[in-house]
Design an enzyme around this catalytic site. Structure first.
Site, PDB file in Angstrom:
ATOM      1  N   PRO A  61       0.830  -1.207   0.000  1.00 55.24           N
ATOM      2  CA  PRO A  61       0.000   0.000   0.000  1.00 55.24           C
ATOM      3  C   PRO A  61       0.864   1.255   0.000  1.00 55.24           C
ATOM      4  O   PRO A  61       1.768   1.401   0.812  1.00 55.24           O
ATOM      5  CB  PRO A  61      -0.784  -0.129   1.313  1.00 55.24           C
ATOM      6  N   GLU A  62       0.591   2.152  -0.944  1.00 56.13           N
ATOM      7  CA  GLU A  62       1.362   3.386  -1.055  1.00 56.13           C
ATOM      8  C   GLU A  62       0.499   4.554  -0.563  1.00 56.13           C
ATOM      9  O   GLU A  62      -0.599   4.352  -0.062  1.00 56.13           O
ATOM     10  CB  GLU A  62       1.806   3.591  -2.511  1.00 56.13           C
TER      11      GLU A  62
END
Length: 271
Positions: A2-3
């Protein structure tokens, strides 16, 4: 992993359900994530009102009058709003239960995420204190990037992925922003002039904002707070498209490794 857009999507997903509510109890099923889960979570959070759900880089900050819960999703973590009766899934490691029995459930298959606690200013926490500016803030502009790139021999892609330079520009978004700006990922950071920095800063802001608006990038391990995937993957121009025709000029997309990370670019459109 997850960014920033995925983390922001999670923040926006959970905030309306828990902000203003009081923590009742915390259940820790696995105390060892990337770092040990502090015992103080189970003693200091109950009875505290959740005042705000904020984000710094890829960290979520759940603030109370007594301190701040710092959450990081690691490589595979996600947060769900659920109820105590909801059947546990494998890798459901922590439940944050509120007075109305709303549950914020932290799931992390690879256990590279984190749940930490600080009673001090969270921005002074060692994990946050040295982070660069937020990419969507006014502090991240062409002059700043030019200053940080000056005399640097590293590839520009490596520079913009350095969280001490700017937070939240992960591998996918770096590749996409460099394509939009027309800059090759292996180009020496110190060679970028002001117009190139202006184009790249604008591209980073555009790509990240579009990803946030569309709910993040669909990755194998990520789902948003309601269990639904993001949709930005539908809009990727170069990432993961090695050998396919460039959507702009129809030349094949090329792939190489920079810093042990796969990088994608168009040799015709990017210079």
């Amino acid at each position: 992993m997850p960014e920033l857009p995925e983390v922001e999507t999670s923040r926006r997903g959970i905030a309306p359900h828990i902000t203003g509510k009081t923590f009742k109890t915390v259940i820790v099923r696995h105390p060892q994530l990337r770092w040990p889960v502090p015992e103080s979570l189970t003693t200091d959070l109950p009875g505290q009102r959740l005042d705000a759900v904020e984000r710094r880089g890829k960290y979520l900050l759940l603030g109370t009058g007594r301190g701040t819960l710092i959450l990081h999703l690691g490589m595979s973590g996600n947060l769900r709003i659920t109820s105590p009766e909801q059947t546990l899934r494998k890798h459901d490691h922590i439940d944050f239960i509120f007075a109305d029995d709303t549950v914020l459930r932290f799931n992390d298959q690879r256990r590279f995420g984190a749940a930490l606690w600080t009673a001090e200013d969270p921005m002074l926490h060692p994990l946050l204190a040295t982070l660069g500016p937020e990419p969507l803030s006014a502090a991240f502009d062409a002059n700043y990037l030019r200053q940080r790139a000056a005399n640097r021999a590293v590839p520009i892609k490596s520079l913009i992925m350095d969280s001490h330079v700017v937070v939240g520009v992960g591998n996918i978004y770096a590749s996409e922003a460099l394509f939009l700006a027309g800059v090759q990922p292996m180009r020496c950071a110190g060679e970028l002039d002001t117009p190139a920095c202006e184009a790249l800063v604008a591209a980073i802001k555009t790509v990240l904002q579009q990803a946030i608006d569309k709910g993040g990038t669909t990755l194998r391990d990520f789902s948003n707070a309601e269990g639904k995937p993001g949709y930005f993957k539908q809009s990727l121009n170069v990432y993961g498209r090695s050998g396919q025709a460039c959507l702009r000029c129809e030349e094949p997309i090329q792939q190489l490794k920079i810093g042990q990370r796969a990088s994608y670019y168009c040799g015709n459109c990017q210079h």
